[in-house]
Motif scaffolding. Structure first.
Motif, PDB file in Angstrom:
ATOM      1  N   ARG A 221      -7.011   2.660   0.911  1.00  0.00           N
ATOM      2  CA  ARG A 221      -7.999   3.153  -0.061  1.00  0.00           C
ATOM      3  C   ARG A 221      -8.703   4.403   0.472  1.00  0.00           C
ATOM      4  O   ARG A 221      -8.870   5.397  -0.240  1.00  0.00           O
ATOM      5  N   GLN A 222      -9.099   4.350   1.748  1.00  0.00           N
ATOM      6  CA  GLN A 222      -9.781   5.505   2.336  1.00  0.00           C
ATOM      7  C   GLN A 222      -8.844   6.707   2.429  1.00  0.00           C
ATOM      8  O   GLN A 222      -9.250   7.843   2.213  1.00  0.00           O
TER       9      GLN A 222
ATOM     10  N   THR B  48      -5.741  -2.691   3.539  1.00  0.00           N
ATOM     11  CA  THR B  48      -6.109  -2.296   2.176  1.00  0.00           C
ATOM     12  C   THR B  48      -7.193  -1.227   2.198  1.00  0.00           C
ATOM     13  O   THR B  48      -7.144  -0.247   1.453  1.00  0.00           O
ATOM     14  N   ASP B  49      -8.174  -1.409   3.084  1.00  0.00           N
ATOM     15  CA  ASP B  49      -9.250  -0.416   3.195  1.00  0.00           C
ATOM     16  C   ASP B  49      -8.701   0.923   3.685  1.00  0.00           C
ATOM     17  O   ASP B  49      -9.070   1.977   3.163  1.00  0.00           O
TER      18      ASP B  49
ATOM     19  N   ALA C 143       0.816  -1.217   0.000  1.00  0.00           N
ATOM     20  CA  ALA C 143       0.000   0.000   0.000  1.00  0.00           C
ATOM     21  C   ALA C 143       0.846   1.261   0.000  1.00  0.00           C
ATOM     22  O   ALA C 143       0.307   2.372  -0.077  1.00  0.00           O
TER      23      ALA C 143
END
Length: 350
Positions: free
Chosen positions: A304-305, A300-301, A49
């Motif tokens: 992304r956020q 991952t979230d 990430a």
């Protein structure tokens, strides 16, 4: 291929950290056990990430977090990432192993060691030497005095000067303190030459205590602030009944406010999580936001956020509806000169 995250300087000493960073308490089995493989997978996802700043401490899992973090980063270019750990708790082997650490420290690990508070100069050096072994590295980029709330005299008299000497010797790159309060961190910023402080839970969508003195002092002195606890123990990640705020069940008024912020975010095509991650960067002293999550899905979230745009209209409406005070700076704000520290109260949590 890994994502690329922007970096910011951590004070004046040349250490740069990614704006999104990894908090290592979870891989130390905070509240519940995970396997070495799960920890390694989580760290691989953080790397993919784009995260290149990793924070840990001997306290986290009685050294387990440091060992797992070191193992996961082994083989990666040492110059490509930043490591921070903490001093103030020496780990001493227990005479006998009885049960786990959940009751004492909150970590689901065998109670093989006991923590001994020690902010002395000798304790600081011994702690760093042990951390270097557990991490398997030859240097640590950032060292924080960890939770010196009830040990202020020793921390300022011995612990901080010891870190300053280690920094001058090149043993560590940047120094500071990490706490769940803003008041003593402000003292560190004003009375010492720290590069950065780590402030957990005191600068979020729901709690603006750090804006009263800490953040203005950091800007004035050229120190950086790393913000931890942006989800306030989960309330700003998922504001459902029973959600936690500062490690205990959230009071009804805070739950209602978090839910209202979530509804407003959805109305503007974003999420409460994205807003919580973006909010601290409204202040220029903030260098990084630390996320203490340890599952690949949550990492991952979070990435992304973090990368999602939170519309200006969300911040404007949050102010006009009173969900955010009008004087609290928000991302893209140019009105920092309008923020009056006297208007900011540390008890802004309701």
């Amino acid at each position: 291929m890994s994502a690329v995250l922007a970096r910011r300087p951590l004070g004046p000493g040349g250490v740069e950290v990614t704006e999104l960073s990894f908090g290592g308490a979870g891989i130390g089995n905070l509240y519940a056990p995970i396997t070495d493989e799960q920890a390694a997978t989580a760290l691989d996802h953080a790397w993919d990430a784009g995260i290149r700043y990793f924070d840990t401490a001997p306290h986290y899992g009685l050294g387990l977090s440091e060992r797992r973090l070191g193992a996961a980063l082994r083989g990666r270019d040492r110059s490509s990432y930043v490591l921070s750990t903490k001093v103030g708790r020496i780990l001493e082997p227990a005479d006998e192993v009885h049960g786990d650490d959940l009751a004492d420290g909150g970590f689901a690990v065998p109670r093989t060691h006991r923590r001994v508070w020690d902010f002395s100069a000798d304790g600081v050096r011994r702690s760093i030497e042990s951390s270097l072994v557990r991490l398997g590295v030859d240097r640590i980029d950032v060292v924080f005095l960890h939770d010196p709330d009830h040990h202020a005299e020793e921390a300022f008299r011995e612990g901080y000067p010891a870190l300053e000497k280690l920094r001058s010797e090149g043993v560590v790159g940047a120094i500071g303190a990490g706490m769940n309060q803003a008041e003593m961190l402000t003292r560190f910023v004003r009375d010492t030459d720290v590069d950065a402080v780590l402030c957990a839970g005191r600068y979020t969508l729901l709690d603006h205590a750090a804006l009263a003195e800490l953040l203005p002092a950091a800007s004035e002195r050229g120190a950086s602030v790393v913000i931890g606890g942006v989800f306030n123990s989960g309330l700003l990640a998922d504001p459902r009944p029973g959600a936690r705020f500062d490690y205990t069940e959230a009071p009804p008024e805070l739950l209602a406010r978090a839910r209202a912020l979530g509804a407003l975010a959805e109305g503007h095509g974003t999420t409460l999580r994205a807003a919580a991650l973006a909010f601290p960067f409204g202040h220029p002293a903030v260098a990084s936001v630390l996320v203490g999550i340890h599952t690949p899905e949550h990492i991952t979230d979070a990435a992304r956020q973090f990368g999602a745009r939170v519309p200006d209209e969300f911040w404007q409406e949050a102010r006009t509806t009173g969900l955010l005070p009008s004087w609290v700076p928000v991302p893209g704000d140019v009105r920092l000169g309008d923020v009056r520290p006297g208007d900011v109260r540390g008890e802004v949590r309701s």
